[in-house]
Design a protein around this motif. Structure first.
Motif, PDB file in Angstrom:
ATOM      1  N   LEU A  66       0.829  -1.201   0.000  1.00 46.29           N
ATOM      2  CA  LEU A  66       0.000   0.000   0.000  1.00 46.29           C
ATOM      3  C   LEU A  66       0.864   1.252   0.000  1.00 46.29           C
ATOM      4  O   LEU A  66       0.644   2.171  -0.785  1.00 46.29           O
ATOM      5  CB  LEU A  66      -0.930   0.019   1.217  1.00 46.29           C
ATOM      6  N   PHE A  67       1.856   1.295   0.863  1.00 47.94           N
ATOM      7  CA  PHE A  67       2.681   2.490   0.987  1.00 47.94           C
ATOM      8  C   PHE A  67       3.491   2.767  -0.281  1.00 47.94           C
ATOM      9  O   PHE A  67       3.712   3.925  -0.629  1.00 47.94           O
ATOM     10  CB  PHE A  67       3.575   2.411   2.226  1.00 47.94           C
ATOM     11  N   LYS A  68       3.905   1.737  -0.979  1.00 49.61           N
ATOM     12  CA  LYS A  68       4.599   1.946  -2.267  1.00 49.61           C
ATOM     13  C   LYS A  68       3.666   2.624  -3.259  1.00 49.61           C
ATOM     14  O   LYS A  68       4.072   3.527  -3.994  1.00 49.61           O
ATOM     15  CB  LYS A  68       5.100   0.615  -2.826  1.00 49.61           C
ATOM     16  N   LYS A  69       2.412   2.198  -3.281  1.00 51.37           N
ATOM     17  CA  LYS A  69       1.427   2.807  -4.190  1.00 51.37           C
ATOM     18  C   LYS A  69       1.124   4.245  -3.764  1.00 51.37           C
ATOM     19  O   LYS A  69       1.019   5.144  -4.613  1.00 51.37           O
ATOM     20  CB  LYS A  69       0.147   1.962  -4.218  1.00 51.37           C
ATOM     21  N   LEU A  70       0.983   4.467  -2.450  1.00 53.50           N
ATOM     22  CA  LEU A  70       0.757   5.831  -1.962  1.00 53.50           C
ATOM     23  C   LEU A  70       1.915   6.744  -2.365  1.00 53.50           C
ATOM     24  O   LEU A  70       1.713   7.887  -2.776  1.00 53.50           O
ATOM     25  CB  LEU A  70       0.589   5.846  -0.446  1.00 53.50           C
ATOM     26  N   GLU A  71       3.114   6.221  -2.265  1.00 51.65           N
ATOM     27  CA  GLU A  71       4.318   6.973  -2.637  1.00 51.65           C
ATOM     28  C   GLU A  71       4.301   7.289  -4.138  1.00 51.65           C
ATOM     29  O   GLU A  71       4.555   8.425  -4.541  1.00 51.65           O
ATOM     30  CB  GLU A  71       5.566   6.158  -2.265  1.00 51.65           C
ATOM     31  N   THR A  72       3.968   6.297  -4.944  1.00 47.65           N
ATOM     32  CA  THR A  72       3.887   6.492  -6.395  1.00 47.65           C
ATOM     33  C   THR A  72       2.886   7.581  -6.754  1.00 47.65           C
ATOM     34  O   THR A  72       3.119   8.392  -7.645  1.00 47.65           O
ATOM     35  CB  THR A  72       3.485   5.167  -7.093  1.00 47.65           C
ATOM     36  N   GLU A  73       1.772   7.599  -6.047  1.00 47.67           N
ATOM     37  CA  GLU A  73       0.708   8.574  -6.326  1.00 47.67           C
ATOM     38  C   GLU A  73       0.930   9.914  -5.627  1.00 47.67           C
ATOM     39  O   GLU A  73       0.156  10.851  -5.820  1.00 47.67           O
ATOM     40  CB  GLU A  73      -0.656   7.999  -5.928  1.00 47.67           C
ATOM     41  N   GLY A  74       1.944   9.992  -4.780  1.00 52.89           N
ATOM     42  CA  GLY A  74       2.237  11.253  -4.087  1.00 52.89           C
ATOM     43  C   GLY A  74       1.240  11.601  -2.997  1.00 52.89           C
ATOM     44  O   GLY A  74       1.041  12.775  -2.688  1.00 52.89           O
ATOM     45  N   ILE A  75       0.640  10.586  -2.387  1.00 52.59           N
ATOM     46  CA  ILE A  75      -0.332  10.820  -1.308  1.00 52.59           C
ATOM     47  C   ILE A  75       0.418  11.196  -0.038  1.00 52.59           C
ATOM     48  O   ILE A  75       1.365  10.534   0.350  1.00 52.59           O
ATOM     49  CB  ILE A  75      -1.211   9.566  -1.066  1.00 52.59           C
ATOM     50  N   ASN A  76      -0.038  12.276   0.613  1.00 53.68           N
ATOM     51  CA  ASN A  76       0.645  12.801   1.794  1.00 53.68           C
ATOM     52  C   ASN A  76      -0.032  12.473   3.115  1.00 53.68           C
ATOM     53  O   ASN A  76       0.626  12.436   4.151  1.00 53.68           O
ATOM     54  CB  ASN A  76       0.763  14.328   1.698  1.00 53.68           C
ATOM     55  N   LEU A  77      -1.343  12.280   3.109  1.00 53.50           N
ATOM     56  CA  LEU A  77      -2.105  12.076   4.343  1.00 53.50           C
ATOM     57  C   LEU A  77      -3.143  10.998   4.091  1.00 53.50           C
ATOM     58  O   LEU A  77      -3.845  11.035   3.074  1.00 53.50           O
ATOM     59  CB  LEU A  77      -2.791  13.384   4.750  1.00 53.50           C
ATOM     60  N   ILE A  78      -3.232  10.027   5.030  1.00 51.52           N
ATOM     61  CA  ILE A  78      -4.157   8.907   4.841  1.00 51.52           C
ATOM     62  C   ILE A  78      -5.013   8.664   6.075  1.00 51.52           C
ATOM     63  O   ILE A  78      -4.705   9.142   7.166  1.00 51.52           O
ATOM     64  CB  ILE A  78      -3.408   7.600   4.498  1.00 51.52           C
ATOM     65  N   SER A  79      -6.061   7.888   5.861  1.00 58.09           N
ATOM     66  CA  SER A  79      -6.872   7.387   6.969  1.00 58.09           C
ATOM     67  C   SER A  79      -7.481   6.059   6.554  1.00 58.09           C
ATOM     68  O   SER A  79      -7.971   5.920   5.433  1.00 58.09           O
ATOM     69  CB  SER A  79      -7.989   8.361   7.323  1.00 58.09           C
ATOM     70  N   PHE A  80      -7.406   5.084   7.449  1.00 56.27           N
ATOM     71  CA  PHE A  80      -8.140   3.840   7.260  1.00 56.27           C
ATOM     72  C   PHE A  80      -9.512   4.071   7.847  1.00 56.27           C
ATOM     73  O   PHE A  80      -9.656   4.360   9.035  1.00 56.27           O
ATOM     74  CB  PHE A  80      -7.453   2.674   7.982  1.00 56.27           C
ATOM     75  N   THR A  81     -10.534   3.978   7.018  1.00 50.74           N
ATOM     76  CA  THR A  81     -11.904   4.186   7.494  1.00 50.74           C
ATOM     77  C   THR A  81     -12.707   2.924   7.205  1.00 50.74           C
ATOM     78  O   THR A  81     -13.530   2.882   6.296  1.00 50.74           O
ATOM     79  CB  THR A  81     -12.536   5.426   6.820  1.00 50.74           C
ATOM     80  N   ASP A  82     -12.421   1.895   7.988  1.00 53.37           N
ATOM     81  CA  ASP A  82     -13.132   0.627   7.839  1.00 53.37           C
ATOM     82  C   ASP A  82     -14.552   0.753   8.368  1.00 53.37           C
ATOM     83  O   ASP A  82     -14.860   1.606   9.199  1.00 53.37           O
ATOM     84  CB  ASP A  82     -12.385  -0.482   8.587  1.00 53.37           C
ATOM     85  N   HIS A  83     -15.406  -0.144   7.873  1.00 51.45           N
ATOM     86  CA  HIS A  83     -16.811  -0.142   8.269  1.00 51.45           C
ATOM     87  C   HIS A  83     -16.965  -0.550   9.734  1.00 51.45           C
ATOM     88  O   HIS A  83     -16.624  -1.665  10.116  1.00 51.45           O
ATOM     89  CB  HIS A  83     -17.619  -1.105   7.394  1.00 51.45           C
ATOM     90  N   ASN A  84     -17.444   0.373  10.531  1.00 49.02           N
ATOM     91  CA  ASN A  84     -17.884   0.113  11.911  1.00 49.02           C
ATOM     92  C   ASN A  84     -16.812  -0.457  12.835  1.00 49.02           C
ATOM     93  O   ASN A  84     -17.148  -1.061  13.852  1.00 49.02           O
ATOM     94  CB  ASN A  84     -19.106  -0.810  11.908  1.00 49.02           C
ATOM     95  N   THR A  85     -15.552  -0.294  12.493  1.00 49.57           N
ATOM     96  CA  THR A  85     -14.487  -0.838  13.329  1.00 49.57           C
ATOM     97  C   THR A  85     -13.210  -0.028  13.153  1.00 49.57           C
ATOM     98  O   THR A  85     -13.030   0.650  12.145  1.00 49.57           O
ATOM     99  CB  THR A  85     -14.221  -2.321  13.004  1.00 49.57           C
ATOM    100  N   PHE A  86     -12.352  -0.108  14.155  1.00 42.89           N
ATOM    101  CA  PHE A  86     -11.042   0.534  14.110  1.00 42.89           C
ATOM    102  C   PHE A  86      -9.993  -0.520  14.433  1.00 42.89           C
ATOM    103  O   PHE A  86     -10.028  -1.135  15.496  1.00 42.89           O
ATOM    104  CB  PHE A  86     -10.962   1.685  15.121  1.00 42.89           C
ATOM    105  N   ASP A  87      -9.080  -0.744  13.497  1.00 42.13           N
ATOM    106  CA  ASP A  87      -8.017  -1.732  13.674  1.00 42.13           C
ATOM    107  C   ASP A  87      -6.783  -1.009  14.221  1.00 42.13           C
ATOM    108  O   ASP A  87      -6.006  -0.437  13.466  1.00 42.13           O
ATOM    109  CB  ASP A  87      -7.713  -2.412  12.344  1.00 42.13           C
ATOM    110  N   SER A  88      -6.615  -1.039  15.536  1.00 38.33           N
ATOM    111  CA  SER A  88      -5.515  -0.302  16.168  1.00 38.33           C
ATOM    112  C   SER A  88      -4.153  -0.843  15.752  1.00 38.33           C
ATOM    113  O   SER A  88      -3.198  -0.084  15.596  1.00 38.33           O
ATOM    114  CB  SER A  88      -5.652  -0.309  17.686  1.00 38.33           C
TER     115      SER A  88
END
Length: 102
Positions: free
Chosen positions: A37-59
């Motif tokens: 995932l991070f390699k793809k984010l780097e390729t796309e130049g994404i600077n800020l992310i959030s995991f927004t899973d359905h009804n749960t938070f994976d700490s």
């Protein structure tokens, strides 16, 4: 002062959302595959992310992703925001999703 645009993706699902997604969509979206995932984010130049899973938070996923950001191995990705995508029923009894960022 440098005026700089940032690219964000605040709607990333992991395997924690498997029960809500089509077969195969998030099967590989695990802690172990964060480097993919991070390699793809780097390729796309994404600077800020959030995991927004359905009804749960994976700490564990959040902590591991935050660690990768701190290491600086993917310099484009500067930060992560904790988030959840809630399934809700509004007054109209029409189901919808609300993203909550913390």
């Amino acid at each position: 002062m440098l005026n700089e645009n940032i690219k964000i993706d605040l709607h990333i699902h992991s395997i924690a959302s498997k029960y809500k997604e089509s077969v195969g969509v998030v099967d590989q979206s695990t802690v172990e595959n964060l480097p993919v995932l991070f390699k793809k984010l780097e390729t796309e130049g994404i600077n800020l992310i959030s995991f927004t899973d359905h009804n749960t938070f994976d700490s564990k996923l959040y902590i591991e992703a935050e660690g990768l950001i701190r290491l600086g191995s993917y310099p484009s990705v500067k930060g992560i925001i904790a988030g959840i995508e809630f399934d809700v029923l509004l007054d109209t009894e029409k189901p919808c999703h609300i993203h909550r960022l913390f």
